[in-house]
Design a protein around this motif. Structure first.
Motif, PDB file in Angstrom:
ATOM      1  N   GLY A  64      -6.912 -13.278  -4.036  1.00 23.24           N
ATOM      2  CA  GLY A  64      -6.039 -12.330  -3.353  1.00 23.24           C
ATOM      3  C   GLY A  64      -5.763 -12.736  -1.923  1.00 23.24           C
ATOM      4  N   PHE A  65      -4.815 -12.048  -1.282  1.00 28.19           N
ATOM      5  CA  PHE A  65      -4.438 -12.340   0.107  1.00 28.19           C
ATOM      6  C   PHE A  65      -5.373 -11.658   1.103  1.00 28.19           C
ATOM      7  N   LYS A  66      -5.990 -10.579   0.677  1.00 26.86           N
ATOM      8  CA  LYS A  66      -6.941  -9.859   1.509  1.00 26.86           C
ATOM      9  C   LYS A  66      -8.239  -9.728   0.738  1.00 26.86           C
ATOM     10  N   HIS A  67      -9.377 -10.063   1.389  1.00 26.06           N
ATOM     11  CA  HIS A  67     -10.671  -9.992   0.729  1.00 26.06           C
ATOM     12  C   HIS A  67     -11.508  -8.876   1.343  1.00 26.06           C
ATOM     13  N   ILE A  68     -12.114  -8.079   0.484  1.00 25.17           N
ATOM     14  CA  ILE A  68     -13.021  -7.022   0.912  1.00 25.17           C
ATOM     15  C   ILE A  68     -14.409  -7.374   0.390  1.00 25.17           C
ATOM     16  N   ASN A  69     -15.369  -7.491   1.291  1.00 29.66           N
ATOM     17  CA  ASN A  69     -16.705  -7.938   0.911  1.00 29.66           C
ATOM     18  C   ASN A  69     -17.688  -6.778   0.831  1.00 29.66           C
ATOM     19  N   THR A  96      -8.324  -0.152   7.192  1.00 21.46           N
ATOM     20  CA  THR A  96      -6.878  -0.009   7.033  1.00 21.46           C
ATOM     21  C   THR A  96      -6.149  -1.100   7.809  1.00 21.46           C
ATOM     22  N   GLY A  97      -4.934  -1.391   7.383  1.00 24.07           N
ATOM     23  CA  GLY A  97      -4.135  -2.392   8.078  1.00 24.07           C
ATOM     24  C   GLY A  97      -2.881  -2.721   7.286  1.00 24.07           C
ATOM     25  N   LYS A  98      -2.044  -3.570   7.855  1.00 24.81           N
ATOM     26  CA  LYS A  98      -0.854  -4.031   7.154  1.00 24.81           C
ATOM     27  C   LYS A  98      -0.495  -5.410   7.674  1.00 24.81           C
ATOM     28  N   GLU A  99       0.104  -6.203   6.781  1.00 32.30           N
ATOM     29  CA  GLU A  99       0.419  -7.586   7.128  1.00 32.30           C
ATOM     30  C   GLU A  99       1.501  -8.099   6.182  1.00 32.30           C
ATOM     31  N   ILE A 100       2.222  -9.113   6.644  1.00 30.10           N
ATOM     32  CA  ILE A 100       3.264  -9.746   5.823  1.00 30.10           C
ATOM     33  C   ILE A 100       2.711 -11.050   5.250  1.00 30.10           C
ATOM     34  N   PHE A 101       2.895 -11.242   3.946  1.00 31.09           N
ATOM     35  CA  PHE A 101       2.409 -12.429   3.259  1.00 31.09           C
ATOM     36  C   PHE A 101       3.557 -13.090   2.496  1.00 31.09           C
ATOM     37  N   THR A 102       3.346 -14.335   2.091  1.00 30.28           N
ATOM     38  CA  THR A 102       4.298 -15.071   1.258  1.00 30.28           C
ATOM     39  C   THR A 102       3.680 -15.304  -0.108  1.00 30.28           C
ATOM     40  N   ALA A 103       4.341 -14.865  -1.151  1.00 28.57           N
ATOM     41  CA  ALA A 103       3.805 -14.958  -2.509  1.00 28.57           C
ATOM     42  C   ALA A 103       3.627 -16.412  -2.927  1.00 28.57           C
ATOM     43  N   GLN A 104       2.510 -16.691  -3.585  1.00 27.06           N
ATOM     44  CA  GLN A 104       2.229 -18.015  -4.132  1.00 27.06           C
ATOM     45  C   GLN A 104       2.455 -18.056  -5.642  1.00 27.06           C
ATOM     46  N   GLN A 105       2.400 -16.886  -6.284  1.00 23.65           N
ATOM     47  CA  GLN A 105       2.637 -16.751  -7.719  1.00 23.65           C
ATOM     48  C   GLN A 105       3.657 -15.641  -7.932  1.00 23.65           C
ATOM     49  N   ALA A 106       3.993 -15.404  -9.195  1.00 25.85           N
ATOM     50  CA  ALA A 106       4.937 -14.349  -9.589  1.00 25.85           C
ATOM     51  C   ALA A 106       6.334 -14.636  -9.031  1.00 25.85           C
ATOM     52  N   ARG A 132       8.604 -15.756  -1.898  1.00 24.46           N
ATOM     53  CA  ARG A 132       9.150 -14.462  -1.463  1.00 24.46           C
ATOM     54  C   ARG A 132       8.141 -13.759  -0.563  1.00 24.46           C
ATOM     55  N   LYS A 133       8.645 -13.075   0.431  1.00 26.14           N
ATOM     56  CA  LYS A 133       7.761 -12.379   1.375  1.00 26.14           C
ATOM     57  C   LYS A 133       7.618 -10.907   0.998  1.00 26.14           C
ATOM     58  N   PHE A 134       6.422 -10.396   1.270  1.00 17.69           N
ATOM     59  CA  PHE A 134       6.171  -8.978   1.013  1.00 17.69           C
ATOM     60  C   PHE A 134       5.253  -8.422   2.105  1.00 17.69           C
ATOM     61  N   LYS A 135       5.366  -7.138   2.303  1.00 14.61           N
ATOM     62  CA  LYS A 135       4.508  -6.430   3.255  1.00 14.61           C
ATOM     63  C   LYS A 135       3.460  -5.651   2.468  1.00 14.61           C
ATOM     64  N   MET A 136       2.201  -5.794   2.868  1.00 14.56           N
ATOM     65  CA  MET A 136       1.117  -5.076   2.203  1.00 14.56           C
ATOM     66  C   MET A 136       0.400  -4.200   3.216  1.00 14.56           C
ATOM     67  N   ALA A 137       0.270  -2.921   2.887  1.00 15.02           N
ATOM     68  CA  ALA A 137      -0.473  -1.959   3.711  1.00 15.02           C
ATOM     69  C   ALA A 137      -1.624  -1.427   2.883  1.00 15.02           C
ATOM     70  N   TRP A 138      -2.854  -1.538   3.417  1.00 12.72           N
ATOM     71  CA  TRP A 138      -4.023  -1.185   2.612  1.00 12.72           C
ATOM     72  C   TRP A 138      -4.878  -0.119   3.272  1.00 12.72           C
ATOM     73  N   ASP A 139      -5.623   0.571   2.439  1.00 13.04           N
ATOM     74  CA  ASP A 139      -6.583   1.591   2.867  1.00 13.04           C
ATOM     75  C   ASP A 139      -7.768   1.498   1.909  1.00 13.04           C
ATOM     76  N   VAL A 140      -8.875   0.935   2.392  1.00  4.69           N
ATOM     77  CA  VAL A 140     -10.017   0.640   1.526  1.00  4.69           C
ATOM     78  C   VAL A 140     -11.299   1.176   2.154  1.00  4.69           C
ATOM     79  N   GLN A 141     -12.124   1.769   1.338  1.00  5.07           N
ATOM     80  CA  GLN A 141     -13.463   2.175   1.742  1.00  5.07           C
ATOM     81  C   GLN A 141     -14.419   1.833   0.601  1.00  5.07           C
ATOM     82  N   CYS A 142     -15.382   0.952   0.864  1.00  5.77           N
ATOM     83  CA  CYS A 142     -16.273   0.460  -0.188  1.00  5.77           C
ATOM     84  C   CYS A 142     -17.352   1.483  -0.511  1.00  5.77           C
ATOM     85  N   PRO A 143     -17.818   1.493  -1.749  1.00  6.53           N
ATOM     86  CA  PRO A 143     -18.899   2.409  -2.123  1.00  6.53           C
ATOM     87  C   PRO A 143     -20.229   1.976  -1.519  1.00  6.53           C
TER      88      PRO A 143
END
Length: 258
Positions: free
Chosen positions: A95-100, A138-148, A152-163
């Motif tokens: 993935g473009f963003k990793h949550i550890n 939380t955050g947002k960033e613009i990425f360039t697709a490597q597959q699919a 093509r460029k896309f904007k991704m905005a995320w909101d994650v909280q790990c258990p």
């Protein structure tokens, strides 16, 4: 037919390698193992979206110690690291963003067969604690697709909280390669308590321009891992065992070369 013959020869050789040194293995008291694996994240995205994303993936690493209460019941525990990818659908990796996530895990395992058996299936139940990303990320960033839609460029905005806590049943199998060295294959189905994992993807160009997909993952993850386990006290490896192991490796290489 050649593959079938190789598998039969492999099992017979493993049996003859292990049985010689396993009649006295009741003295096993503990073991250490290291495993790596891949994770698939359960998707719970809403319906009726302009486009959908496939399941996200991740990687997991474990260093574990086992203590044998008996020949069947084992206490197990150790350290783990789990890396969850976001937008795996368009990435070459997870993935473009990793949550550890990382922490301590522990539980019990039950082995079904006597120690002298080469193949050792087991079941288990474990709990994981997590000390990373317990707060909102939380955050947002613009990425360039490597597959699919590569390029093509896309904007991704995320909101994650790990258990902070996960529990999971485990089924696995240990295959004795030498008297005290085993190949470990485990499957786990992890249930994360609390937290959330969601993000929005909006394409900036291409055929999906200005269209948004709302991705919502649960913290239910399935995992398959492979590794090696070393039993203690260790035992000397006979010349015959080494010769059998070398024969197995040589036969496998020869089968792939045909």
């Amino acid at each position: 037919m050649k593959t079938f013959s190789f598998i039969i020869s492999l099992l017979l050789s493993l049996y003859s390698t292990s049985i010689m040194a396993q009649n006295d293995r009741d003295s096993i008291r503990w073991a250490i193992s290291a495993r790596v694996g891949g994770i698939t994240i359960n998707d719970n995205s809403p319906d009726n979206q302009p486009f959908y994303l496939n399941d996200d993936e991740g990687n997991t690493f474990h260093i574990t110690g086992d203590y044998y209460l008996s020949n069947r019941f084992v206490l197990t525990g150790g350290l783990y690291l789990e890396s969850i990818g976001m937008m795996t659908d368009a990435a070459n990796g997870i993935g473009f963003k990793h949550i550890n996530m990382a922490g301590i895990e522990g539980g019990v395992k039950y082995y079904f067969f006597p120690l002298k058996w080469v193949i050792q299936p087991h079941i288990g139940a474990l709990v994981q604690t997590n000390v990373l990303n317990l707060g909102k990320n939380t955050g947002k960033e613009i990425f360039t697709a490597q597959q699919a839609y590569p390029g093509r460029k896309f904007k991704m905005a995320w909101d994650v909280q790990c258990p902070g806590l996960s529990f999971y049943p485990q089924i696995g199998i240990d295959i004795h390669l030498l008297s005290t060295l085993s190949l470990c294959i485990d499957y786990e189905y992890r249930f994360g308590l609390w937290g959330h994992n969601r993000y929005d993807v909006t394409y900036i160009d291409g055929p999906l321009v200005n269209q948004t997909s709302n991705k919502k993952n649960t913290w239910i993850r399935s995992n398959i891992s492979v590794g090696l386990k070393l039993d203690f006290p260790t035992e000397p490896v006979s010349t015959r065992a080494w010769n059998n192991l070398l024969w197995i490796i040589g036969s496998w290489i020869e089968s792939k070369a045909r």
